[in-house]
Design a protein around this motif. Structure first.
Motif, PDB file in Angstrom:
ATOM      1  N   LEU A 210       0.817  -1.214   0.000  1.00  0.00           N
ATOM      2  CA  LEU A 210       0.000   0.000   0.000  1.00  0.00           C
ATOM      3  C   LEU A 210       0.852   1.265   0.000  1.00  0.00           C
ATOM      4  N   ASP A 211       0.548   2.185  -0.907  1.00  0.00           N
ATOM      5  CA  ASP A 211       1.208   3.487  -0.963  1.00  0.00           C
ATOM      6  C   ASP A 211       0.525   4.411   0.035  1.00  0.00           C
ATOM      7  N   LYS A 212       1.172   4.656   1.155  1.00  0.00           N
ATOM      8  CA  LYS A 212       0.569   5.441   2.229  1.00  0.00           C
ATOM      9  C   LYS A 212       0.911   6.931   2.147  1.00  0.00           C
ATOM     10  N   LYS A 213       1.542   7.345   1.044  1.00  0.00           N
ATOM     11  CA  LYS A 213       1.909   8.751   0.900  1.00  0.00           C
ATOM     12  C   LYS A 213       0.820   9.575   0.227  1.00  0.00           C
ATOM     13  N   SER A 214      -0.119   8.901  -0.403  1.00  0.00           N
ATOM     14  CA  SER A 214      -1.189   9.584  -1.119  1.00  0.00           C
ATOM     15  C   SER A 214      -2.544   9.095  -0.627  1.00  0.00           C
ATOM     16  N   LEU A 215      -3.367  10.006  -0.148  1.00  0.00           N
ATOM     17  CA  LEU A 215      -4.692   9.628   0.332  1.00  0.00           C
ATOM     18  C   LEU A 215      -5.539   9.106  -0.823  1.00  0.00           C
ATOM     19  N   PHE A 216      -5.346   9.672  -1.990  1.00  0.00           N
ATOM     20  CA  PHE A 216      -6.064   9.200  -3.177  1.00  0.00           C
ATOM     21  C   PHE A 216      -5.751   7.729  -3.429  1.00  0.00           C
ATOM     22  N   ASN A 217      -4.476   7.361  -3.357  1.00  0.00           N
ATOM     23  CA  ASN A 217      -4.078   5.975  -3.612  1.00  0.00           C
ATOM     24  C   ASN A 217      -4.583   5.031  -2.536  1.00  0.00           C
ATOM     25  N   ILE A 218      -4.661   5.516  -1.294  1.00  0.00           N
ATOM     26  CA  ILE A 218      -5.172   4.674  -0.203  1.00  0.00           C
ATOM     27  C   ILE A 218      -6.648   4.365  -0.434  1.00  0.00           C
TER      28      ILE A 218
ATOM     29  N   LYS B 251      -8.221   4.500  -3.267  1.00  0.00           N
ATOM     30  CA  LYS B 251      -8.331   3.673  -4.471  1.00  0.00           C
ATOM     31  C   LYS B 251      -8.105   2.206  -4.133  1.00  0.00           C
ATOM     32  N   LYS B 252      -7.069   1.914  -3.364  1.00  0.00           N
ATOM     33  CA  LYS B 252      -6.796   0.528  -2.986  1.00  0.00           C
ATOM     34  C   LYS B 252      -7.917  -0.031  -2.116  1.00  0.00           C
ATOM     35  N   MET B 253      -8.444   0.775  -1.217  1.00  0.00           N
ATOM     36  CA  MET B 253      -9.536   0.320  -0.357  1.00  0.00           C
ATOM     37  C   MET B 253     -10.752  -0.069  -1.186  1.00  0.00           C
ATOM     38  N   TYR B 254     -11.085   0.730  -2.200  1.00  0.00           N
ATOM     39  CA  TYR B 254     -12.229   0.411  -3.051  1.00  0.00           C
ATOM     40  C   TYR B 254     -11.954  -0.816  -3.910  1.00  0.00           C
ATOM     41  N   GLU B 255     -10.734  -0.950  -4.399  1.00  0.00           N
ATOM     42  CA  GLU B 255     -10.382  -2.135  -5.187  1.00  0.00           C
ATOM     43  C   GLU B 255     -10.527  -3.398  -4.348  1.00  0.00           C
ATOM     44  N   VAL B 256     -10.063  -3.326  -3.108  1.00  0.00           N
ATOM     45  CA  VAL B 256     -10.151  -4.474  -2.202  1.00  0.00           C
ATOM     46  C   VAL B 256     -11.607  -4.763  -1.845  1.00  0.00           C
ATOM     47  N   ASP B 257     -12.382  -3.716  -1.570  1.00  0.00           N
ATOM     48  CA  ASP B 257     -13.796  -3.901  -1.247  1.00  0.00           C
ATOM     49  C   ASP B 257     -14.540  -4.539  -2.413  1.00  0.00           C
ATOM     50  N   LEU B 258     -14.266  -4.082  -3.618  1.00  0.00           N
ATOM     51  CA  LEU B 258     -14.893  -4.653  -4.811  1.00  0.00           C
ATOM     52  C   LEU B 258     -14.521  -6.117  -4.959  1.00  0.00           C
ATOM     53  N   SER B 259     -13.244  -6.429  -4.765  1.00  0.00           N
ATOM     54  CA  SER B 259     -12.785  -7.811  -4.881  1.00  0.00           C
ATOM     55  C   SER B 259     -13.423  -8.700  -3.816  1.00  0.00           C
ATOM     56  N   ASN B 260     -13.443  -8.226  -2.573  1.00  0.00           N
ATOM     57  CA  ASN B 260     -13.978  -9.040  -1.481  1.00  0.00           C
ATOM     58  C   ASN B 260     -15.477  -9.284  -1.623  1.00  0.00           C
ATOM     59  N   ARG B 261     -16.200  -8.274  -2.050  1.00  0.00           N
ATOM     60  CA  ARG B 261     -17.642  -8.451  -2.236  1.00  0.00           C
ATOM     61  C   ARG B 261     -17.930  -9.385  -3.405  1.00  0.00           C
TER      62      ARG B 261
ATOM     63  N   LYS C 271      -8.455   2.536   9.260  1.00  0.00           N
ATOM     64  CA  LYS C 271      -7.446   2.912  10.251  1.00  0.00           C
ATOM     65  C   LYS C 271      -6.296   3.653   9.588  1.00  0.00           C
ATOM     66  N   VAL C 272      -5.841   3.156   8.435  1.00  0.00           N
ATOM     67  CA  VAL C 272      -4.750   3.819   7.703  1.00  0.00           C
ATOM     68  C   VAL C 272      -5.175   5.226   7.302  1.00  0.00           C
ATOM     69  N   ILE C 273      -6.413   5.361   6.845  1.00  0.00           N
ATOM     70  CA  ILE C 273      -6.928   6.673   6.435  1.00  0.00           C
ATOM     71  C   ILE C 273      -6.997   7.621   7.625  1.00  0.00           C
ATOM     72  N   ALA C 274      -7.478   7.116   8.757  1.00  0.00           N
ATOM     73  CA  ALA C 274      -7.572   7.953   9.961  1.00  0.00           C
ATOM     74  C   ALA C 274      -6.193   8.423  10.412  1.00  0.00           C
ATOM     75  N   GLU C 275      -5.205   7.526  10.365  1.00  0.00           N
ATOM     76  CA  GLU C 275      -3.838   7.885  10.750  1.00  0.00           C
ATOM     77  C   GLU C 275      -3.251   8.917   9.786  1.00  0.00           C
ATOM     78  N   PHE C 276      -3.563   8.760   8.504  1.00  0.00           N
ATOM     79  CA  PHE C 276      -3.081   9.720   7.504  1.00  0.00           C
ATOM     80  C   PHE C 276      -3.664  11.099   7.791  1.00  0.00           C
ATOM     81  N   LYS C 277      -4.959  11.162   8.024  1.00  0.00           N
ATOM     82  CA  LYS C 277      -5.620  12.444   8.271  1.00  0.00           C
ATOM     83  C   LYS C 277      -5.106  13.105   9.548  1.00  0.00           C
ATOM     84  N   GLU C 278      -4.812  12.280  10.526  1.00  0.00           N
ATOM     85  CA  GLU C 278      -4.325  12.816  11.794  1.00  0.00           C
ATOM     86  C   GLU C 278      -2.966  13.493  11.624  1.00  0.00           C
TER      87      GLU C 278
END
Length: 332
Positions: free
Chosen positions: A106-114, A116-126, A158-165
């Motif tokens: 996971l690229d944790k330097k860009s909120l956009f990329n985080i 994007k990966k979260m949605y890709e994973v959610d789509l895959s898991n569903r 959690k990753v998103i919350a930490e990034f925003k913080e």
């Protein structure tokens, strides 16, 4: 009477001495049922292993498939019960292995990329969940599968919350009413786009909305989903408060919109998310936005495109959109 006692004793010896017993002959159906039960139990063990050691489970599962489930004389996958359990176990392994790999890369330097990966994973898991055989969409194993899906989603939150913080606020662009417009059209003048931006960014990362032009999300050529647009956006439809984030020279806007689809009138849309990331710079008292990246997720469609995508120029032809050009917002 004497001989009767001898015969009786010999009989007892024959009963209790294993060397004197004859093996039980099982018919083919009974033997097959016993073997089938063994395969089901092994698949259950592999299912549990998927949640504890997914990499090992993946290797053991493949070996089990090639050496025991399918042999020269028997294909146990032809049995519906074994096949269903095999499918569920395979999906559980994929769920866990994919999560382990995705989170590690996971690229944790860009909120956009985080996001994007979260949605890709959610789509895959569903999608994986939807592939579970209907006969097995109940019971403890399904609960365990769904609990893991929730855990995976929470790990990204959690990753998103930490990034925003950790992200900072650029005071130079806050507490100012920004305004600007955008106009674009198709080469044949069959369609026009006209939108405006009017908002104020607050120091607490909230922002006051008056208008925000949603650049359409046009998918790559050959995608199943068509272009998506958000017309007549109403902040009352939001499922989470309006917030923005600044990191480096990028500004990020997030919109989580509730399901407002009306089946009778066939208007509105299902629950969806829009994310926009721009490069921003203050120039001569104006806020200049450029290099847009667009993310639209409305299950099961996920569209991600931006200035850095090779097909961006193909999909957003000049002067079809003109979104490669800067958006200049003036202070009111």
């Amino acid at each position: 009477m004497k001989y009767f006692k001898i015969i009786f004793i010999l009989g007892l010896v024959g009963i209790f001495n294993p060397s004197c017993t004859k093996e039980l002959d099982l018919d083919d159906d009974t033997q097959l049922k016993i073997e089938k039960q063994g395969k089901l139990e092994k698949l259950d063990l592999l299912f549990d292993l998927a949640f504890n050691d997914p990499e090992k489970a993946e290797v053991d599962f493949e070996n089990f498939l090639q050496t025991e489930l399918i042999t020269e004389t028997q294909n146990f996958l032809s049995d519906p019960d074994v096949n269903n359990k095999y499918t569920l176990t395979k999906l559980a392994i994929q769920l866990n292995v994919d999560h382990s790999k995705a989170l590690a890369s996971l690229d944790k330097k860009s909120l956009f990329n985080i996001y994007k990966k979260m949605y890709e994973v959610d789509l895959s898991n569903r999608t994986l969940w939807g592939s579970i055989p209907e006969q097995l969409k109940q019971g403890e194993q399904l609960k365990k599968f769904e609990a893991k899906m929730t855990e995976i989603g929470d790990s990204y939150k959690k990753v998103i919350a930490e990034f925003k913080e950790k992200s900072q606020v650029d005071a130079a662009i806050t507490e100012i009413d920004w305004w600007g417009g955008i106009f674009a059209y198709k080469p044949d003048f069959s369609k026009f786009y006209s939108g405006s931006f009017s908002f104020k960014l607050n120091k607490d990362k909230s922002w006051d909305y008056d208008s925000f032009f949603f650049i359409p999300a046009i998918p790559k050529i050959g995608a199943l989903a068509g272009a998506q647009e958000e017309k007549e956006f109403n902040p009352e439809l939001l499922l989470s408060p309006l917030q923005y984030e600044v990191y480096g020279d990028r500004i990020f806007f997030h919109f989580h919109i509730k399901n407002n689809y009306d089946y009778e009138s066939q208007s509105g849309k299902l629950e969806r998310v829009w994310n926009y990331e721009y490069k921003y710079v203050l120039k001569d008292g104006t806020l200049v936005l450029s290099e847009p990246r667009i993310l639209n997720y409305m299950f099961p469609a996920l569209i991600s495109i931006g200035y850095d995508d090779p097909v961006f120029k193909t999909n957003y032809l000049e002067p079809f959109m003109g979104f490669e050009k800067d958006i200049v917002l003036s202070a009111m």
